[in-house]
Design a protein around this motif. Structure first.
Motif, PDB file in Angstrom:
ATOM      1  N   GLU A 280       0.817  -1.213   0.000  1.00  0.00           N
ATOM      2  CA  GLU A 280       0.000   0.000   0.000  1.00  0.00           C
ATOM      3  C   GLU A 280       0.850   1.262   0.000  1.00  0.00           C
ATOM      4  O   GLU A 280       0.449   2.296  -0.537  1.00  0.00           O
ATOM      5  CB  GLU A 280      -0.949  -0.005   1.197  1.00  0.00           C
ATOM      6  CG  GLU A 280      -2.057  -1.038   1.102  1.00  0.00           C
ATOM      7  CD  GLU A 280      -3.005  -0.775  -0.059  1.00  0.00           C
ATOM      8  OE1 GLU A 280      -3.518   0.352  -0.166  1.00  0.00           O
ATOM      9  OE2 GLU A 280      -3.231  -1.704  -0.870  1.00  0.00           O
ATOM     10  N   ILE A 281       2.026   1.181   0.614  1.00  0.00           N
ATOM     11  CA  ILE A 281       2.929   2.340   0.620  1.00  0.00           C
ATOM     12  C   ILE A 281       3.364   2.649  -0.807  1.00  0.00           C
ATOM     13  O   ILE A 281       3.378   3.819  -1.243  1.00  0.00           O
ATOM     14  CB  ILE A 281       4.177   2.076   1.505  1.00  0.00           C
ATOM     15  CG1 ILE A 281       3.778   1.538   2.885  1.00  0.00           C
ATOM     16  CG2 ILE A 281       5.010   3.346   1.627  1.00  0.00           C
ATOM     17  CD1 ILE A 281       2.953   2.459   3.716  1.00  0.00           C
ATOM     18  N   ILE A 282       3.716   1.620  -1.541  1.00  0.00           N
ATOM     19  CA  ILE A 282       4.176   1.791  -2.922  1.00  0.00           C
ATOM     20  C   ILE A 282       3.035   2.276  -3.815  1.00  0.00           C
ATOM     21  O   ILE A 282       3.216   3.183  -4.638  1.00  0.00           O
ATOM     22  CB  ILE A 282       4.767   0.467  -3.444  1.00  0.00           C
ATOM     23  CG1 ILE A 282       6.055   0.148  -2.679  1.00  0.00           C
ATOM     24  CG2 ILE A 282       5.043   0.542  -4.948  1.00  0.00           C
ATOM     25  CD1 ILE A 282       6.575  -1.256  -2.877  1.00  0.00           C
ATOM     26  N   LYS A 283       1.852   1.708  -3.650  1.00  0.00           N
ATOM     27  CA  LYS A 283       0.702   2.166  -4.427  1.00  0.00           C
ATOM     28  C   LYS A 283       0.413   3.643  -4.154  1.00  0.00           C
ATOM     29  O   LYS A 283       0.113   4.414  -5.074  1.00  0.00           O
ATOM     30  CB  LYS A 283      -0.531   1.328  -4.079  1.00  0.00           C
ATOM     31  CG  LYS A 283      -0.491  -0.100  -4.590  1.00  0.00           C
ATOM     32  CD  LYS A 283      -1.735  -0.869  -4.158  1.00  0.00           C
ATOM     33  CE  LYS A 283      -1.674  -2.327  -4.607  1.00  0.00           C
ATOM     34  NZ  LYS A 283      -2.852  -3.100  -4.127  1.00  0.00           N
ATOM     35  N   GLY A 284       0.516   4.031  -2.890  1.00  0.00           N
ATOM     36  CA  GLY A 284       0.298   5.432  -2.523  1.00  0.00           C
ATOM     37  C   GLY A 284       1.342   6.350  -3.125  1.00  0.00           C
ATOM     38  O   GLY A 284       1.028   7.466  -3.566  1.00  0.00           O
ATOM     39  N   ALA A 285       2.591   5.878  -3.174  1.00  0.00           N
ATOM     40  CA  ALA A 285       3.670   6.675  -3.768  1.00  0.00           C
ATOM     41  C   ALA A 285       3.441   6.878  -5.257  1.00  0.00           C
ATOM     42  O   ALA A 285       3.647   7.979  -5.791  1.00  0.00           O
ATOM     43  CB  ALA A 285       5.009   5.993  -3.513  1.00  0.00           C
ATOM     44  N   VAL A 286       3.004   5.823  -5.936  1.00  0.00           N
ATOM     45  CA  VAL A 286       2.735   5.917  -7.374  1.00  0.00           C
ATOM     46  C   VAL A 286       1.594   6.902  -7.636  1.00  0.00           C
ATOM     47  O   VAL A 286       1.654   7.714  -8.570  1.00  0.00           O
ATOM     48  CB  VAL A 286       2.408   4.524  -7.962  1.00  0.00           C
ATOM     49  CG1 VAL A 286       1.929   4.647  -9.414  1.00  0.00           C
ATOM     50  CG2 VAL A 286       3.624   3.613  -7.879  1.00  0.00           C
ATOM     51  N   LEU A 287       0.560   6.854  -6.812  1.00  0.00           N
ATOM     52  CA  LEU A 287      -0.541   7.813  -6.946  1.00  0.00           C
ATOM     53  C   LEU A 287      -0.050   9.242  -6.711  1.00  0.00           C
ATOM     54  O   LEU A 287      -0.440  10.174  -7.430  1.00  0.00           O
ATOM     55  CB  LEU A 287      -1.646   7.482  -5.940  1.00  0.00           C
ATOM     56  CG  LEU A 287      -2.483   6.226  -6.181  1.00  0.00           C
ATOM     57  CD1 LEU A 287      -3.418   5.991  -4.996  1.00  0.00           C
ATOM     58  CD2 LEU A 287      -3.291   6.341  -7.465  1.00  0.00           C
TER      59      LEU A 287
END
Length: 329
Positions: free
Chosen positions: A16-23
């Motif tokens: 979720e951290i990585i998904k949030g960073a991509v967003l």
């Protein structure tokens, strides 16, 4: 702007951290450096980006500080932990800010031991934005320190006022002291002494005592208390909000067709209310009082909340409020 993100911190890390960073890099003008296990991060990042190029890089860190570890000891002993490495990147001017959804204690300890406190600050404070019908109420301290002296609460009032003015864009923000009554004589010795000191300050708009019910009502822009009380208030509020939403949902879905008309009539109002009170819209809380920009996100943060926290971090850096606090203190 470069932001070091602790990719291994949080209940849903690193996915979720990585998904949030991509967003976030698609929404805000920033570059993200994900700090943590390079192999795990690379796999998740590749799956999320599908070969597309984003302003995201990786810094390897071989260790993770777990929630149950003693914060200060863990920071001293785990030199290659993700939160320590990320915080050092701010110290060494490689990044403008650090964000973590991991152990709050570890994030605070890393900031104090590596970045150090601003001269004149006895205890840093976590400033948590709470959505209310009138906008945002800033609660601090919400968990950095469980024991605070009156002078520490004074410093929180000054820092909170500056943050509310320059980041939240509230003109002449009202500052209140959390207490058990409105009268100046109410409260324990800490509260009564703090009230006397706040009343003498001419640099903030001190509005008197705030009672617990004033926080969700949004009566004041900034509410000051020690971290023990603040953390209890914050978690009670989170639990109450979730319970109310659950009860409303259960009532709306009960008895099938008998309440179908009512469900349709209030569905839009229900969605609008949920959005106004959605904590994920303010997913990050700055740690004020240390020599660098440090933002802490909730341990259960999902991608949307991490993205929001990165936005909060960008606003914090861009506002220069860190330097304003240094000058004020």
């Amino acid at each position: 702007m470069k932001i070091a993100v602790d990719a291994m911190g949080g209940d849903k890390a690193p996915a979720e951290i990585i998904k949030g960073a991509v967003l976030a890099v698609q929404k805000y003008p920033c570059e993200i450096i994900l700090v943590g296990d390079e192999k795990k991060i690379s796999e998740e990042l590749e799956a999320e980006t599908c070969g597309k190029i984003f302003p995201i890089t990786i810094r390897h860190a071989s260790e993770v500080i777990e929630m149950g570890e003693h914060p200060a000891d863990a920071v001293r002993n785990k030199k290659d932990s993700s939160i320590v490495v990320a915080t050092k990147m701010v110290k060494d001017s490689e990044c403008d800010a650090v964000l973590s959804a991991g152990s709050t204690g570890a994030a605070v300890a890393a900031a104090q031991l590596i970045l150090k406190r601003i001269h004149g600050i006895g205890r840093p404070a976590i400033a948590t934005p709470i959505p209310t019908p009138r906008g945002i109420t800033l609660l601090l301290d919400s968990g950095a320190n469980v024991d605070s002296k009156p002078e520490h609460l004074i410093q929180s009032g000054i820092m909170g006022s500056l943050y509310a003015e320059h980041v939240l864009k509230i003109k002449n923000p009202s500052v209140a002291l959390l207490n058990i009554g409105e009268e100046e004589t109410k409260g324990n010795e800490q509260a009564k002494e703090t009230y006397k000191l706040l009343k003498t300050l001419q640099t903030i708009n001190f509005a008197g005592n705030a009672e617990g019910r004033d926080i969700p009502r949004g009566k004041f822009d900034v509410v000051v208390c020690d971290g023990f009380v603040g953390n209890v208030v914050l978690k009670f509020g989170e639990g109450l909000a979730l319970t109310i939403m659950q009860l409303l949902t259960e009532e709306l879905t009960a008895n099938g067709g008998a309440k179908l008309l009512g469900r349709k009539l209030i569905a839009e109002t229900f969605r609008n209310m949920s959005k106004r009170l959605d904590v994920s819209e303010n997913g990050g809380a700055p740690l004020l009082g240390v020599n660098g920009c440090c933002v802490i996100s909730h341990g259960s943060s999902n991608a949307k909340e991490i993205c929001s926290a990165i936005g909060v971090t960008c606003d914090y850096v861009n506002s220069n409020v860190f330097y304003r606090i240094k000058n004020a203190l």
